[in-house]
Design a protein around this motif. Sequence first.
Motif, PDB file in Angstrom:
ATOM      1  N   GLU A 101       0.817  -1.220   0.000  1.00  0.00           N
ATOM      2  CA  GLU A 101       0.000   0.000   0.000  1.00  0.00           C
ATOM      3  C   GLU A 101       0.851   1.270   0.000  1.00  0.00           C
ATOM      4  OE1 GLU A 101      -2.427  -1.012   3.289  1.00  0.00           O
ATOM      5  OE2 GLU A 101      -0.802  -0.886   4.759  1.00  0.00           O
ATOM      6  N   ASN A 102       2.114   1.165   0.465  1.00  0.00           N
ATOM      7  CA  ASN A 102       2.963   2.358   0.497  1.00  0.00           C
ATOM      8  C   ASN A 102       3.834   2.508  -0.765  1.00  0.00           C
ATOM      9  OD1 ASN A 102       4.750   0.280   0.922  1.00  0.00           O
ATOM     10  ND2 ASN A 102       5.742   1.185   2.722  1.00  0.00           N
ATOM     11  N   ALA A 103       3.560   1.697  -1.792  1.00  0.00           N
ATOM     12  CA  ALA A 103       4.303   1.853  -3.053  1.00  0.00           C
ATOM     13  C   ALA A 103       3.971   3.225  -3.641  1.00  0.00           C
ATOM     14  CB  ALA A 103       3.917   0.748  -4.036  1.00  0.00           C
ATOM     15  N   PRO A 104       4.938   3.887  -4.286  1.00  0.00           N
ATOM     16  CA  PRO A 104       4.680   5.215  -4.852  1.00  0.00           C
ATOM     17  C   PRO A 104       3.491   5.190  -5.817  1.00  0.00           C
ATOM     18  CG  PRO A 104       7.015   4.653  -5.017  1.00  0.00           C
ATOM     19  CD  PRO A 104       6.308   3.423  -4.559  1.00  0.00           C
ATOM     20  N   SER A 105       2.648   6.208  -5.704  1.00  0.00           N
ATOM     21  CA  SER A 105       1.442   6.234  -6.545  1.00  0.00           C
ATOM     22  C   SER A 105       1.792   6.257  -8.027  1.00  0.00           C
ATOM     23  CB  SER A 105       0.563   7.429  -6.176  1.00  0.00           C
ATOM     24  OG  SER A 105       1.299   8.624  -6.325  1.00  0.00           O
ATOM     25  N   VAL A 106       2.955   6.845  -8.368  1.00  0.00           N
ATOM     26  CA  VAL A 106       3.380   6.883  -9.766  1.00  0.00           C
ATOM     27  C   VAL A 106       3.587   5.461 -10.304  1.00  0.00           C
ATOM     28  CG1 VAL A 106       5.819   7.254  -9.144  1.00  0.00           C
ATOM     29  CG2 VAL A 106       5.053   7.900 -11.397  1.00  0.00           C
ATOM     30  N   LYS A 107       4.076   4.561  -9.430  1.00  0.00           N
ATOM     31  CA  LYS A 107       4.294   3.165  -9.852  1.00  0.00           C
ATOM     32  C   LYS A 107       2.967   2.422  -9.960  1.00  0.00           C
ATOM     33  CE  LYS A 107       9.106   2.689  -8.593  1.00  0.00           C
ATOM     34  NZ  LYS A 107      10.161   2.005  -7.870  1.00  0.00           N
ATOM     35  N   LYS A 108       2.062   2.702  -9.021  1.00  0.00           N
ATOM     36  CA  LYS A 108       0.731   2.077  -9.087  1.00  0.00           C
ATOM     37  C   LYS A 108       0.010   2.506 -10.372  1.00  0.00           C
ATOM     38  CE  LYS A 108       0.076   1.877  -4.069  1.00  0.00           C
ATOM     39  NZ  LYS A 108      -0.597   2.532  -2.942  1.00  0.00           N
ATOM     40  N   GLU A 109       0.108   3.794 -10.675  1.00  0.00           N
ATOM     41  CA  GLU A 109      -0.548   4.318 -11.887  1.00  0.00           C
ATOM     42  C   GLU A 109       0.031   3.671 -13.145  1.00  0.00           C
ATOM     43  OE1 GLU A 109      -3.305   6.127 -11.990  1.00  0.00           O
ATOM     44  OE2 GLU A 109      -3.213   5.969  -9.804  1.00  0.00           O
ATOM     45  N   ALA A 110       1.346   3.475 -13.155  1.00  0.00           N
ATOM     46  CA  ALA A 110       1.994   2.860 -14.324  1.00  0.00           C
ATOM     47  C   ALA A 110       1.501   1.431 -14.519  1.00  0.00           C
ATOM     48  CB  ALA A 110       3.510   2.881 -14.149  1.00  0.00           C
ATOM     49  N   VAL A 111       1.446   0.667 -13.427  1.00  0.00           N
ATOM     50  CA  VAL A 111       0.977  -0.731 -13.509  1.00  0.00           C
ATOM     51  C   VAL A 111      -0.477  -0.770 -13.988  1.00  0.00           C
ATOM     52  CG1 VAL A 111       0.474  -2.812 -12.153  1.00  0.00           C
ATOM     53  CG2 VAL A 111       2.611  -1.574 -11.776  1.00  0.00           C
ATOM     54  N   LYS A 112      -1.285   0.133 -13.419  1.00  0.00           N
ATOM     55  CA  LYS A 112      -2.697   0.229 -13.811  1.00  0.00           C
ATOM     56  C   LYS A 112      -2.815   0.637 -15.281  1.00  0.00           C
ATOM     57  CE  LYS A 112      -4.963   1.696 -10.169  1.00  0.00           C
ATOM     58  NZ  LYS A 112      -5.522   2.682  -9.233  1.00  0.00           N
ATOM     59  N   GLY A 113      -1.961   1.564 -15.693  1.00  0.00           N
ATOM     60  CA  GLY A 113      -1.976   2.070 -17.068  1.00  0.00           C
ATOM     61  C   GLY A 113      -1.680   0.979 -18.085  1.00  0.00           C
ATOM     62  N   TYR A 114      -0.911  -0.020 -17.673  1.00  0.00           N
ATOM     63  CA  TYR A 114      -0.607  -1.142 -18.567  1.00  0.00           C
ATOM     64  C   TYR A 114      -1.698  -2.216 -18.528  1.00  0.00           C
ATOM     65  CZ  TYR A 114       4.186   0.699 -19.017  1.00  0.00           C
ATOM     66  OH  TYR A 114       5.280   1.479 -19.271  1.00  0.00           O
ATOM     67  N   GLY A 115      -2.764  -1.947 -17.753  1.00  0.00           N
ATOM     68  CA  GLY A 115      -3.925  -2.831 -17.806  1.00  0.00           C
ATOM     69  C   GLY A 115      -3.956  -3.951 -16.783  1.00  0.00           C
ATOM     70  N   ALA A 116      -3.048  -3.930 -15.793  1.00  0.00           N
ATOM     71  CA  ALA A 116      -3.050  -4.999 -14.782  1.00  0.00           C
ATOM     72  C   ALA A 116      -4.100  -4.729 -13.703  1.00  0.00           C
ATOM     73  CB  ALA A 116      -1.673  -5.109 -14.136  1.00  0.00           C
ATOM     74  N   ILE A 117      -4.497  -5.796 -13.019  1.00  0.00           N
ATOM     75  CA  ILE A 117      -5.432  -5.687 -11.895  1.00  0.00           C
ATOM     76  C   ILE A 117      -4.586  -5.621 -10.622  1.00  0.00           C
ATOM     77  CG2 ILE A 117      -7.265  -6.880 -10.609  1.00  0.00           C
ATOM     78  CD1 ILE A 117      -7.840  -8.275 -13.466  1.00  0.00           C
ATOM     79  N   ILE A 118      -4.681  -4.502  -9.923  1.00  0.00           N
ATOM     80  CA  ILE A 118      -3.842  -4.299  -8.730  1.00  0.00           C
ATOM     81  C   ILE A 118      -4.597  -4.683  -7.463  1.00  0.00           C
ATOM     82  CG2 ILE A 118      -2.702  -2.559  -7.286  1.00  0.00           C
ATOM     83  CD1 ILE A 118      -1.950  -1.037  -9.733  1.00  0.00           C
ATOM     84  N   THR A 119      -3.908  -5.404  -6.577  1.00  0.00           N
ATOM     85  CA  THR A 119      -4.415  -5.667  -5.231  1.00  0.00           C
ATOM     86  C   THR A 119      -3.388  -5.109  -4.256  1.00  0.00           C
ATOM     87  OG1 THR A 119      -5.417  -7.730  -6.002  1.00  0.00           O
ATOM     88  CG2 THR A 119      -5.193  -7.452  -3.615  1.00  0.00           C
ATOM     89  N   GLU A 120      -3.824  -4.242  -3.361  1.00  0.00           N
ATOM     90  CA  GLU A 120      -2.891  -3.658  -2.391  1.00  0.00           C
ATOM     91  C   GLU A 120      -2.867  -4.497  -1.117  1.00  0.00           C
ATOM     92  OE1 GLU A 120      -3.040   0.540  -1.759  1.00  0.00           O
ATOM     93  OE2 GLU A 120      -3.490   0.978  -3.858  1.00  0.00           O
ATOM     94  N   CYS A 121      -1.712  -4.487  -0.462  1.00  0.00           N
ATOM     95  CA  CYS A 121      -1.577  -5.240   0.796  1.00  0.00           C
ATOM     96  C   CYS A 121      -0.629  -4.492   1.718  1.00  0.00           C
ATOM     97  CB  CYS A 121      -1.043  -6.649   0.510  1.00  0.00           C
ATOM     98  SG  CYS A 121       0.672  -6.659  -0.066  1.00  0.00           S
ATOM     99  N   GLU A 122      -0.471  -5.011   2.927  1.00  0.00           N
ATOM    100  CA  GLU A 122       0.503  -4.416   3.855  1.00  0.00           C
ATOM    101  C   GLU A 122       1.896  -4.516   3.248  1.00  0.00           C
ATOM    102  OE1 GLU A 122       0.454  -5.783   7.957  1.00  0.00           O
ATOM    103  OE2 GLU A 122      -1.673  -6.281   7.695  1.00  0.00           O
TER     104      GLU A 122
END
Length: 313
Positions: A101-122
């Motif tokens: 959950e503390n991964a940089p939002s820029v990295k989360k956005e990039a993964v999402k932008g490539y079409g992956a399904i993200i699940t956040e965890c501790e």
Amino acid sequence: MILTKNHLDKAINTVDGLVHQTPVLTSSALNEMAGAQVYFKCENFQKMGAFKMRGATNAIQNLSKEQKAAGVVTHSSGNFGQAVALAAKNLGVTAYVVMPENAPSVKKEAVKGYGAIITECESTLKAREETSAKIQQETGATFLHPSNNLDVILGNATAGVELLHKYPELDYLLVPVGGGGLLAGTALAAKYFGNNCNVIGGEPFAADDAYRSLQSGKIETNASANTVADGLRTNLGDLNFPIIQELVSEIIRVEEDEIVEAMKHIWQRMKIIIEPSCAVPFAAVLREKEKFQYKKIGIILSGGNVDVMNLPF
């Protein structure tokens, strides 16, 4: 499993056309600084900005039709998650990426932008592994480890193979070592495509588990890993460690200020963006100049996914 030249040839054919054949750059200013001839293999120009695209693509391509239909899952706070997301998208495969959950939002956005399904965890390894296992169970997706997977290692090796095709007489090949997937792959490339080419890992003193693992003969871990080279905070795995033990001549450790200086030199002299982890091998060359004097050295610049709002210089 013994990895042979045939395995590497197959990986080269598998990723052909799906990843960039990245350029090799040189700099007379950096050569002078190092007292050697340095060839930089620019994986910072790779798709999604890092060498990990090679391993992810090779691993997904080697899945069966049924496995591809069920999708892939990985846990990653950054580059491998992006690599799996993009490689899966390109190959029409569903990707599930578990991110702290503390991964940089820029990295989360990039993964999402490539079409992956993200699940956040501790943000613990235990939480990442448990969440990945749960998704695996629910979806039947195949788990891809970022560095401890033979198809990933073979995919990573293709960067070194490309470099050695161009410059077969390299005396040394240096790469950063975190999880060990790039170092193991590069060592295999040098074994089958080099000409007495020594492979050396570069590692921060602040996260020197690979250095200690080579000394002790077993996989060591870090109690803490407070280094600017955030891509190198992971540990070796049971599949890549035996390759590293057999084929890597040594690991050179560097201080934090040496990493930052090396990074700065590459930005300023070569006008290219690299992340701190990338700068570690060049820092190692500058630290041990006598060893490398007048030699031909290949360095794999592992990636350029740096937060430009948060530079260490």
